[in-house]
Design an enzyme around this catalytic site. Structure first.
Site, PDB file in Angstrom:
ATOM      1  N   TYR A   1      34.616 153.302  10.797  1.00 35.33           N
ATOM      2  CA  TYR A   1      33.293 152.794  10.371  1.00 35.33           C
ATOM      3  C   TYR A   1      33.186 152.919   8.849  1.00 35.33           C
ATOM      4  O   TYR A   1      32.777 151.973   8.156  1.00 35.33           O
ATOM      5  CB  TYR A   1      32.212 153.605  11.075  1.00 35.33           C
TER       6      TYR A   1
ATOM      7  N   SER B   1      25.432 152.515   4.306  1.00 33.91           N
ATOM      8  CA  SER B   1      25.335 153.793   5.012  1.00 33.91           C
ATOM      9  C   SER B   1      25.787 154.874   4.052  1.00 33.91           C
ATOM     10  O   SER B   1      26.522 154.581   3.086  1.00 33.91           O
ATOM     11  CB  SER B   1      26.281 153.761   6.225  1.00 33.91           C
TER      12      SER B   1
HETATM   13  N1  LIG Z   1      21.382 154.016  12.810  1.00 33.19           N
HETATM   14  C1  LIG Z   1      22.011 154.683  11.869  1.00 33.19           C
HETATM   15  O1  LIG Z   1      22.149 155.917  11.942  1.00 33.19           O
HETATM   16  C2  LIG Z   1      22.519 153.952  10.640  1.00 33.19           C
HETATM   17  C3  LIG Z   1      22.820 154.738   9.518  1.00 33.19           C
HETATM   18  C4  LIG Z   1      23.280 154.097   8.368  1.00 33.19           C
HETATM   19  C5  LIG Z   1      23.432 152.738   8.341  1.00 33.19           C
HETATM   20  N2  LIG Z   1      23.158 151.992   9.462  1.00 33.19           N
HETATM   21  C6  LIG Z   1      23.359 150.545   9.353  1.00 33.19           C
HETATM   22  O2  LIG Z   1      22.118 149.904   9.558  1.00 33.19           O
HETATM   23  C7  LIG Z   1      22.329 148.581  10.078  1.00 33.19           C
HETATM   24  C8  LIG Z   1      21.456 148.373  11.299  1.00 33.19           C
HETATM   25  O3  LIG Z   1      21.850 149.316  12.280  1.00 33.19           O
HETATM   26  P1  LIG Z   1      20.854 149.900  13.388  1.00 33.19           P
HETATM   27  O4  LIG Z   1      20.844 151.370  13.237  1.00 33.19           O
HETATM   28  O5  LIG Z   1      19.583 149.166  13.381  1.00 33.19           O
HETATM   29  O6  LIG Z   1      21.749 149.577  14.685  1.00 33.19           O
HETATM   30  P2  LIG Z   1      21.394 148.898  16.091  1.00 33.19           P
HETATM   31  O7  LIG Z   1      20.056 149.348  16.556  1.00 33.19           O
HETATM   32  O8  LIG Z   1      22.605 149.180  16.920  1.00 33.19           O
HETATM   33  O9  LIG Z   1      21.293 147.327  15.739  1.00 33.19           O
HETATM   34  C9  LIG Z   1      22.438 146.632  15.314  1.00 33.19           C
HETATM   35  C10 LIG Z   1      22.055 145.194  15.069  1.00 33.19           C
HETATM   36  O10 LIG Z   1      23.236 144.490  14.633  1.00 33.19           O
HETATM   37  C11 LIG Z   1      23.422 143.371  15.517  1.00 33.19           C
HETATM   38  N3  LIG Z   1      24.832 142.993  15.695  1.00 33.19           N
HETATM   39  C12 LIG Z   1      25.824 143.712  16.270  1.00 33.19           C
HETATM   40  N4  LIG Z   1      26.944 142.975  16.322  1.00 33.19           N
HETATM   41  C13 LIG Z   1      26.653 141.772  15.781  1.00 33.19           C
HETATM   42  C14 LIG Z   1      27.371 140.576  15.565  1.00 33.19           C
HETATM   43  N5  LIG Z   1      28.642 140.416  15.966  1.00 33.19           N
HETATM   44  N6  LIG Z   1      26.752 139.534  14.953  1.00 33.19           N
HETATM   45  C15 LIG Z   1      25.453 139.627  14.588  1.00 33.19           C
HETATM   46  N7  LIG Z   1      24.700 140.714  14.794  1.00 33.19           N
HETATM   47  C16 LIG Z   1      25.300 141.776  15.381  1.00 33.19           C
HETATM   48  C17 LIG Z   1      22.815 143.822  16.846  1.00 33.19           C
HETATM   49  O11 LIG Z   1      22.590 142.694  17.686  1.00 33.19           O
HETATM   50  P3  LIG Z   1      22.572 142.830  19.322  1.00 33.19           P
HETATM   51  O12 LIG Z   1      21.215 143.371  19.688  1.00 33.19           O
HETATM   52  O13 LIG Z   1      22.801 141.441  19.809  1.00 33.19           O
HETATM   53  O14 LIG Z   1      23.674 143.775  19.696  1.00 33.19           O
HETATM   54  C18 LIG Z   1      21.555 144.491  16.341  1.00 33.19           C
HETATM   55  O15 LIG Z   1      20.589 143.542  16.015  1.00 33.19           O
HETATM   56  C19 LIG Z   1      23.831 148.488  10.375  1.00 33.19           C
HETATM   57  O16 LIG Z   1      24.480 147.797   9.334  1.00 33.19           O
HETATM   58  C20 LIG Z   1      24.275 149.948  10.399  1.00 33.19           C
HETATM   59  O17 LIG Z   1      25.639 150.089  10.094  1.00 33.19           O
HETATM   60  C21 LIG Z   1      22.684 152.574  10.602  1.00 33.19           C
END
Ligand SMILES: NC(=O)c1ccc[n+]([C@@H]2O[C@H](COP(=O)([O-])OP(=O)(O)OC[C@H]3O[C@@H](n4cnc5c(N)ncnc54)[C@H](OP(=O)(O)O)[C@@H]3O)[C@@H](O)[C@H]2O)c1
Length: 241
Positions: free
Chosen positions: A157, A143
Site C-alpha cells: 500500500y 495517506s
Molecule cells: N481509511 C483510512 O484509514 C485511510 C487513511 C489514509 C488514507 N486513506 C485514503 O483515503 C481514500 C478514501 O478511502 P476510504 O477510507 O474512504 O476507503 P473506503 O471507505 O474503502 O472507500 C474507498 C472508495 O474507493 C472506491 N474504489 C475502490 N476501488 C476502486 C476502483 N477500482 N475504481 C474506482 N473507485 C474505486 C470505492 O468504491 P466501491 O464502493 O465501489 O468499492 C470507495 O468509493 C483512499 O485513497 C485511501 O487510500 C484512507
C-alpha cells in the site's frame, strides 16, 4: 465559513469514490458549501443510495480505475454537463495487505492501478479544464503511508501511495503557471471500511471522515499564493507521521 462558502459557490467539484467513506463526506461537505458536484463511483446506484440525485447541479458518473478509458469518459460527461471544473479530488483508493515477502503480485498490481495510476489518469484528463479556471485545485487523498511504512503488511500500500506522492509533486509543477495548485492530504487512520480492512476491526481514536472532509474543503479555499501543498493529519492514535 461564510467567506469559504462565497468562494466555493457554484464551483464544479469532481470527486472519485464518492459513494462511501471519505469521498462521500467530501462530496457532502462541498455540496453544503454551494458547489456543483461531478461524482464518480463504480456503481452509480450506490451514489443515489448515498443521497445524491442527478440535476443540473449534480452529475453522477460511472468511474472505475480498472476500466480503460473510464477517466476520459467521465471527463467527457463533465464537459457536456458543466463545461468546466474548478476542483478535482482524487480520492478513490484500495488497500490490500502486501508485505516484502508476499507471493501475491495481483494485489500489488491492483493498488498500483487504483492508487497510483488512477489519480494520474484523472488528473491528465482534467488538467486542461482546471488550467482554464485560473484557480484550479487538485486534492490528492494520499495517506501517512505516503510518508512512512509502519508495518510489514502495509509495504505494498505504501509503495502505491509513495508513487502517488511522486505524481502529486509532478502535478504541482505541471499546473503552476496556470494557477492550478495541488494539495496532498495525508491522513492516518480514518474511521471507514478501509481502516477495518487494515486492522480487522475499527481502530480506536481514528479521525472521522467528516473531519478529513472539512480539512479538504478549507484547504482549497486558500488563494494561489498561499496554498498548503501537503497536509499530514494525525488521528488520536498516532502522534507522528
Ligand atoms: N481509511 C483510512 O484509514 C485511510 C487513511 C489514509 C488514507 N486513506 C485514503 O483515503 C481514500 C478514501 O478511502 P476510504 O477510507 O474512504 O476507503 P473506503 O471507505 O474503502 O472507500 C474507498 C472508495 O474507493 C472506491 N474504489 C475502490 N476501488 C476502486 C476502483 N477500482 N475504481 C474506482 N473507485 C474505486 C470505492 O468504491 P466501491 O464502493 O465501489 O468499492 C470507495 O468509493 C483512499 O485513497 C485511501 O487510500 C484512507
Amino acid at each position: 465559513m461564510a467567506a469559504c462558502q462565497e468562494q466555493l459557490k457554484d464551483r464544479v467539484v469532481m470527486v472519485s469514490g464518492a459513494n462511501r467513506g471519505i469521498g462521500l463526506q467530501v462530496a457532502r461537505c462541498f455540496q453544503e458549501a454551494g458547489c456543483c458536484l461531478a461524482l464518480g463511483a463504480r456503481d452509480i446506484e450506490k451514489l443515489e443510495k448515498s443521497g445524491f440525485t442527478p440535476s443540473d447541479r449534480v452529475l453522477l458518473s460511472s468511474y472505475d480505475a480498472l476500466v480503460p478509458g473510464s477517466a476520459e469518459k467521465w471527463l467527457e460527461e463533465i464537459k457536456k454537463h458543466f463545461g468546466r471544473i474548478g476542483i478535482l479530488v482524487n480520492n478513490a483508493g484500495v488497500y490490500k495487505k502486501v508485505s516484502p515477502e508476499s507471493e501475491n503480485e495481483d494485489d500489488l498490481d491492483l493498488m498500483w492501478q487504483v492508487n497510483a495510476k488512477g489519480p494520474w489518469k484523472l488528473t491528465r484528463a482534467a488538467l486542461p479544464l482546471l488550467r482554464q479556471d485560473g484557480q484550479g485545485r487538485i486534492v490528492n487523498v494520499l495517506s501517512l503511508s505516503a510518508r512512512r511504512v509502519k508495518s510489514e503488511g502495509t509495504t505494498g500500500y505504501g509503495m502505491s501511495k509513495f508513487a502517488a506522492m511522486a505524481h502529486h509533486q509532478g502535478v504541482r509543477l505541471a499546473g503552476w503557471d496556470d494557477g492550478v495548485r495541488a494539495i496532498a492530504v495525508c491522513p492516518g487512520f480514518v474511521a471507514t471500511d478501509m481502516a477495518v480492512d487494515v486492522m480487522g476491526s475499527m481502530p480506536d481514536r481514528a479521525s472521522s471522515p467528516e473531519a478529513i472532509a472539512r480539512w479538504i474543503v478549507n484547504a482549497v479555499t486558500m488563494p494561489n499564493d498561499a496554498v498548503v501543498s501537503e497536509l499530514s493529519i494525525n488521528p488520536n492514535c498516532e502522534a507522528f507521521c
